[in-house]
Scaffold this active site. Structure first.
Site, PDB file in Angstrom:
ATOM      1  N   GLU A 231      -1.864 -19.487  72.929  1.00 20.15           N
ATOM      2  CA  GLU A 231      -2.579 -19.970  74.105  1.00 20.15           C
ATOM      3  C   GLU A 231      -3.699 -18.999  74.406  1.00 20.15           C
ATOM      4  OE1 GLU A 231       0.158 -20.284  77.355  1.00 20.15           O
ATOM      5  OE2 GLU A 231       1.329 -21.859  76.389  1.00 20.15           O
ATOM      6  N   HIS A 273       0.073 -22.108  81.575  1.00 18.89           N
ATOM      7  CA  HIS A 273       0.971 -21.007  81.906  1.00 18.89           C
ATOM      8  C   HIS A 273       0.259 -19.882  82.645  1.00 18.89           C
ATOM      9  CE1 HIS A 273       3.502 -22.567  78.376  1.00 18.89           C
ATOM     10  NE2 HIS A 273       4.125 -22.863  79.499  1.00 18.89           N
ATOM     11  N   LEU A 293      -7.657 -15.299  63.919  1.00 18.20           N
ATOM     12  CA  LEU A 293      -6.537 -15.672  63.040  1.00 18.20           C
ATOM     13  C   LEU A 293      -7.048 -16.189  61.698  1.00 18.20           C
ATOM     14  CD1 LEU A 293      -4.324 -17.261  65.810  1.00 18.20           C
ATOM     15  CD2 LEU A 293      -3.533 -15.451  64.260  1.00 18.20           C
ATOM     16  N   ALA A 296      -8.234 -13.450  59.531  1.00 21.12           N
ATOM     17  CA  ALA A 296      -7.152 -12.638  58.971  1.00 21.12           C
ATOM     18  C   ALA A 296      -6.435 -13.368  57.836  1.00 21.12           C
ATOM     19  CB  ALA A 296      -6.166 -12.271  60.070  1.00 21.12           C
ATOM     20  N   GLY A 297      -6.822 -14.643  57.580  1.00 22.39           N
ATOM     21  CA  GLY A 297      -6.216 -15.365  56.461  1.00 22.39           C
ATOM     22  C   GLY A 297      -5.153 -16.359  56.863  1.00 22.39           C
ATOM     23  N   ALA A 298      -4.963 -16.532  58.150  1.00 22.64           N
ATOM     24  CA  ALA A 298      -3.973 -17.515  58.581  1.00 22.64           C
ATOM     25  C   ALA A 298      -4.530 -18.920  58.413  1.00 22.64           C
ATOM     26  CB  ALA A 298      -3.604 -17.279  60.046  1.00 22.64           C
ATOM     27  N   VAL A 300      -5.332 -22.180  60.112  1.00 24.16           N
ATOM     28  CA  VAL A 300      -5.529 -22.566  61.512  1.00 24.16           C
ATOM     29  C   VAL A 300      -6.105 -23.981  61.572  1.00 24.16           C
ATOM     30  CG1 VAL A 300      -6.556 -21.906  63.721  1.00 24.16           C
ATOM     31  CG2 VAL A 300      -6.003 -20.136  62.043  1.00 24.16           C
ATOM     32  N   PRO A 301      -5.252 -24.992  61.707  1.00 27.33           N
ATOM     33  CA  PRO A 301      -5.772 -26.361  61.800  1.00 27.33           C
ATOM     34  C   PRO A 301      -6.636 -26.527  63.051  1.00 27.33           C
ATOM     35  CG  PRO A 301      -3.366 -26.329  61.604  1.00 27.33           C
ATOM     36  CD  PRO A 301      -3.808 -24.929  61.845  1.00 27.33           C
TER      37      PRO A 301
END
Lengths: 608, 398
Positions: A231, A273, A293, A296-298, A300-301
């Site tokens: 979030e 939240h 992200l 960093a190689g994640a 991420v859709p």
């Protein structure tokens, strides 16, 4: 394998009703994986010394409640985890108590609205001690096939639908409770399910961060990939990105971040939240996090909806590379089921229960009572009255208007007979002794018997006997003299031919004025003629009159005393209330009203 | 996060030994007149009058007047009071004493994950905003307090010299005490000024407190202000009143001009739904959320407000797979309000889109689906439809 919540996890739950409910959910999970309940104790000072009942499988377990965490762990040394279900104003003290307990390694808190400072202090304290403080606002932790902490995962059907009875390959970390469940579901549909899912809570400063858990997942060989639902706000996602990008990681990382809508909203408008807030300089935005992200190689859709296909793709790669072996699906018959309750079984129509009692007059299962099948409100709206309800419940029939009027008059005539008669006097003595309404009125009702008000049934019985057997009055009186004794319903303590009972006259006069066959009443009046001639107080009394009339109306003999009991209850309640209103004091009999006929005082002989 | 207006904010600073200009919060110019009879400074000093409401850009709106005498202040107060800005009516003004000064500084304390940052700059006002690199910070671990030496070092780093070092350090120390003891989240004094007597005075403050800590601050008798530069609307206030009474939560923020009404469940999922609307080029008419198994009547109140939003074309009744919120029960509340709204004609031309899972989902979704027979334009989906697909469908049908 899994992290945080494992086969070795033993739990103390700190809190009241919400905690017991969580234990119930945990019991369902344990039943699903066919393991004994892992909740050892509760800590809740108001209930200390008691036990809570928790269903696990088809057994109802009693789990002790303690005043302190120390007492709980002393009695249950296996405890290594605490779940905190305490209100925000006391949650800090509760969680601190658990963290300070040497046996406890993990504390997870569901409490919402904990002050940030308390959360930070607890997080820092846990890190100092090398422990984990998860939450606040955490829905819990779920390790498939091993352990459920809290209500995460929802209802039993959902646990099975999400295949949580056995581990998969995906770790899940979310701030949102609802989305943790959503991702668990997605992982079970697009891949082989989860290892562990953790709700870290949506507060600004949760006690742990993604990195703590990413490290744990990295060291858990069962977990091949981790899904983070982020979030906007704070920097936990950036830190996770930093961790992921720092070196080659074994686990794959997938992530989505919410809060892109903030870019097109009025400035300062805050959604979601407590922790979902952008920094004053725009740091912590959804876009910044997603970029970090990605960099960093994640994986991420772009949207939440694209997460499922992304998870699927990752899973298929893992299968292709041989890292993951697909798990065969269970057939419907093999899937775990919750023991059904008797109620559910009956509803489904495949359980037969021998009933304990049978009722043929009323039914309370709907939204209002049914009397002989008639809804109470409909009876009211169609003009029915109390005598009709008596007819339905005592004789299972709707009485006519005429019958109802007779019943109404009987009740009015016998509702009360002053304070001196046995029933009223007893109720008054009771009221003066300070006992309550139901007890005092019941005491008065107990007086109703063969000599007071309770002759109606017997009178009805014998008048019926005479009519049924075509007896003459003489035959009847002879029969009574030989077999029974005095005729019930005949005779009065104070009334006589010269001093007639007005109530009897009134009732007889009314009934005789109607176009109604009254064989029993006629017979009773004939009996009176004979008996009163012998002795002038052997008149047909009110019990006898009521009995004859009611038998004429067709009421069953056994119900007849009920008319007097019902009517006189009105009077007895009145007498009790009357004494109460006056504040009457305790009374006792004056000794001059007693004939003391016992032996005079004498010496007690020695004990033999 | 709870924003506190200047008056009570100044009160908290004074409580912790910081000097502020004299000030008074008044609701009428008559009240100001009465106060002037007791307070010498109102007659002697140059005065500043500001609208005492949760409003951004007050200067631009003409709601800040400076350099006034008492009469000027009364006129300014009279002009401002009762004025409406958007949905907000100005009910209070704060009148404060102007402080002669040449130098402006900046001191703030901000909550961080590990504790707090104390921030100091030797410039203030608008200057600090364009020179953010001149702000120096000192991090304090939660549970600790900054030492005098550390604060003096911070003051020196920020470029203070001479006796100002000790003064700035002392000011920062007290501001930190205020922050730490009052459950602060962000306290910013900008500017801090040096008055003629050589004392540091807090001229203007931003005070954000942790609303969740209210239970341990019996002296927080002031109301919290909306954080987004406008007052709460009546509907928002009514939903907040319900929220404060019930288990679980119901939330509503209205966004004028939008046509996609939101009625999703969950603090997390609700934002993904909003994101989906924005990503699809839709215009949000509101933000809403219910969670934590709230009673059906609370959800009914929320639904009633959402249906009443003007000009809406779609209502998104979305939600993830609930853990313990009863779908059947909460949908019962929504359905009640839908029926009422339909009878009042509020749902004419409005399409409703439902997606949900969780306890008793079958019964809840079936009840929603049954609304079709009552003539509702409603589409109902279960857990097998991905979370935000209903937004795609709703906005594609336009």
């Amino acid at each position: 394998m899994s992290i945080l919540a494992t086969k070795e996890t033993h739990v103390v739950i700190q809190g009241g009703v919400a905690g017991v409910n969580a234990a119930r959910r945990m019991g369902e999970f344990r039943h699903m994986i066919q393991q004994p309940l892992n909740v050892s104790a509760f800590v809740y000072p108001p209930d200390a010394g008691k036990t809570n009942e928790v269903v696990c499988g088809n057994r109802l377990l009693t789990i002790p409640v303690y005043k302190t965490v120390a007492e709980a762990t002393a009695n249950h040394p296996e405890i290594n985890t605490s779940l905190v279900y305490i209100g925000a104003d006391r949650a800090y003290a509760g969680a601190k108590e658990a963290l300070d307990n040497s046996g406890i390694q993990v504390v997870s808190m569901i409490t919402e609205g904990l002050p940030e400072k308390d959360s930070k202090l607890l997080g820092a304290h846990a890190r100092k001690l090398g422990k984990v403080f998860n939450g606040p606002s955490s829905i819990g932790i779920m390790s498939a096939g091993e352990c459920r902490l809290g209500v995460i995962g929802g209802a039993f059907d959902n646990l099975v639908a999400c295949k949580l009875y056995r581990p998969g390959s995906f770790g899940v970390i979310t701030k949102s409770g609802g989305l943790s469940n959503e991702i668990i579901w997605i992982c079970s549909q697009f891949a082989d399910g989860i290892t562990t899912a953790i709700g870290i809570g949506g507060d600004a400063y949760p006690g742990t961060d993604y990195v703590t858990y990413l490290e744990m997942f990295e060291n858990d060989p069962q977990t091949k990939a981790v899904v983070i639902v982020g979030e906007m706000g704070g920097d936990l996602e950036e830190r996770a990105a930093e961790w992921y990008g720092a070196k080659k990681r074994r686990v794959k990382l997938l992530s989505v971040v919410s809060g892109f809508c903030q870019e097109s909203l009025p400035k300062g408008m805050k959604f979601g939240h407590a922790g979902a807030k952008e920094g004053l300089q725009g740091e912590g935005s959804a876009r910044a996090k997603s970029e970090a992200l990605k960099k960093a190689g994640a994986i991420v859709p772009e949207t939440f909806g694209a997460l499922g296909p992304a998870i699927k793709e990752t899973y298929e790669e893992l299968v292709k590379s041989g890292e993951v072996t697909p798990i065969p699906e269970l057939s419907e018959a093999e899937k775990p089921k919750l023991p059904r309750t008797v109620e559910q079984g009956m509803k489904d129509g495949d359980i037969l229960v021998a009933p304990l009692i049978k009722s043929t007059i009323s039914d309370d299962r709907g939204d209002e009572p049914l009397y002989e099948g008639y809804p109470a409100s409909e009876l009211i709206n169609k003009g029915y009255d109390i005598p009709h309800i008596i007819g339905l419940l005592w004789d299972k029939r709707l009485v006519s208007k005429q019958e109802a009027e007779i019943i109404r008059r009987i009740i009015i005539l016998s509702a009360d007979h002053g304070p001196c008669v046995s029933g009223a006097l007893t109720t008054i003595i009771g009221a003066c002794a300070g006992i309550g309404l139901s007890q005092a009125v019941a005491a008065g009702l107990i007086m109703i018997g063969p000599r007071f008000g309770g002759a109606v049934t017997d009178a009805g019985r014998y008048f019926s006997y005479a009519i049924d057997n075509n007896m003459s009055v003489d035959e009847f009186l002879a029969h009574m003299k030989k077999n029974v004794g005095p005729v019930p319903g005949i005779g009065h303590r104070v009334k006589s031919l010269r001093n007639p009972d007005k109530r009897v006259k009134e009732l007889v006069g009314y009934v005789k004025s109607l176009d109604l066959a009254t064989p029993h009443l006629d017979f009773a009046l004939e009996v009176e003629k004979i008996t009163a001639a012998k002795k002038d107080n052997l008149i047909l009394n009110v019990d006898g009159t009521m009995a004859a009339v009611l038998v004429d109306l067709g009421f069953p003999v056994d119900s007849l005393n009920g008319f007097f009991v019902l009517a006189r209850t009105i009077g007895l309640i009145g007498h009790w209330a009357d004494q109460k209103r006056q504040g009457s004091r305790l009374i006792r009999l004056f000794n001059y009203l007693v004939n003391y006929a016992a032996p005079a005082r004498r010496e007690v002989p020695p004990l033999q | 996060m709870a924003k506190v207006l200047e008056g009570p904010g100044m009160g908290l600073l004074r409580k912790w030994g910081l000097q502020t200009p004299n000030y008074a919060v008044v609701g009428s110019s008559e009240e100001l007149e009465q106060l002037a009879q007791a307070n010498e400074w109102l007659n002697k000093s140059s005065l500043v009058v500001k609208a005492h409401e949760a409003l951004g850009s007050r200067f631009k709106l003409g709601l800040v007047k400076v350099g006034l005498d008492l009469n000027g202040a009364k006129v300014a107060a009279k002009e401002m009071l009762g004025r409406t800005v958007g949905t907000l009516t100005i009910r209070e003004v704060i009148v404060s004493e102007a402080v002669d000064h040449s130098e402006e500084y900046y001191v703030a304390v901000k909550s961080t994950r590990d504790g707090a940052d104390v921030m100091v700059a030797n410039c203030g006002g608008v200057e600090v905003e364009s020179n953010w690199d001149r702000v120096k910070r000192c991090s304090v671990f939660v549970g600790d307090a900054p030492s005098d030496a550390a604060l003096e070092t911070l003051a020196k780093e920020a470029g203070f010299s001479g006796d100002l070092i000790a003064k700035v350090a002392d000011f920062a120390r007290k501001l930190f005490l205020c922050f730490d003891n009052e459950d602060g989240q962000y306290l910013e004094i900008n500017p801090v000024v040096l008055n003629a007597a050589g004392e540091l005075v807090a001229l203007d403050a931003v005070t954000l407190l942790d609303g969740d800590a209210k239970f341990r601050h019996p002296d927080w008798t002031f109301p919290f202000a909306a954080e987004f530069g406008r007052a709460y609307t009546r509907n928002e206030e009514e939903v907040m009143a319900v929220d404060s009474k019930v288990k679980g939560s119901v939330k509503l923020i209205e966004i004028p001009g939008g046509d996609t009404a939101m009625l999703p469940a969950g603090g997390g999922a609700s934002v993904y739904y909003s994101d989906a609307v924005v990503a699809r080029g839709g215009k949000l008419a509101n933000y809403a959320e219910y969670s934590g198994d709230p009673p059906d009547w609370a959800v009914e109140v929320l639904t009633d407000k959402v249906c009443s939003l003007p000009g809406i074309k779609n209502i998104i009744v979305g939600g993830a797979i609930a853990n313990f919120t009863d779908v059947k029960k909460t949908f019962g509340g929504i359905i009640n309000a839908f029926r009422k709204a339909k009878a009042e004609g509020k749902l004419d031309g409005v399409r409703i889109w439902v997606r949900r899972g969780g306890p008793n989902e079958k019964q809840g979704l079936a009840a929603m689906n049954a609304l079709k027979e009552e003539g509702f334009a409603i589409e109902v989906f279960d857990r097998r439809t991905p979370l935000t697909d209903i937004v795609d469908m709703a906005l594609a049908k336009k």
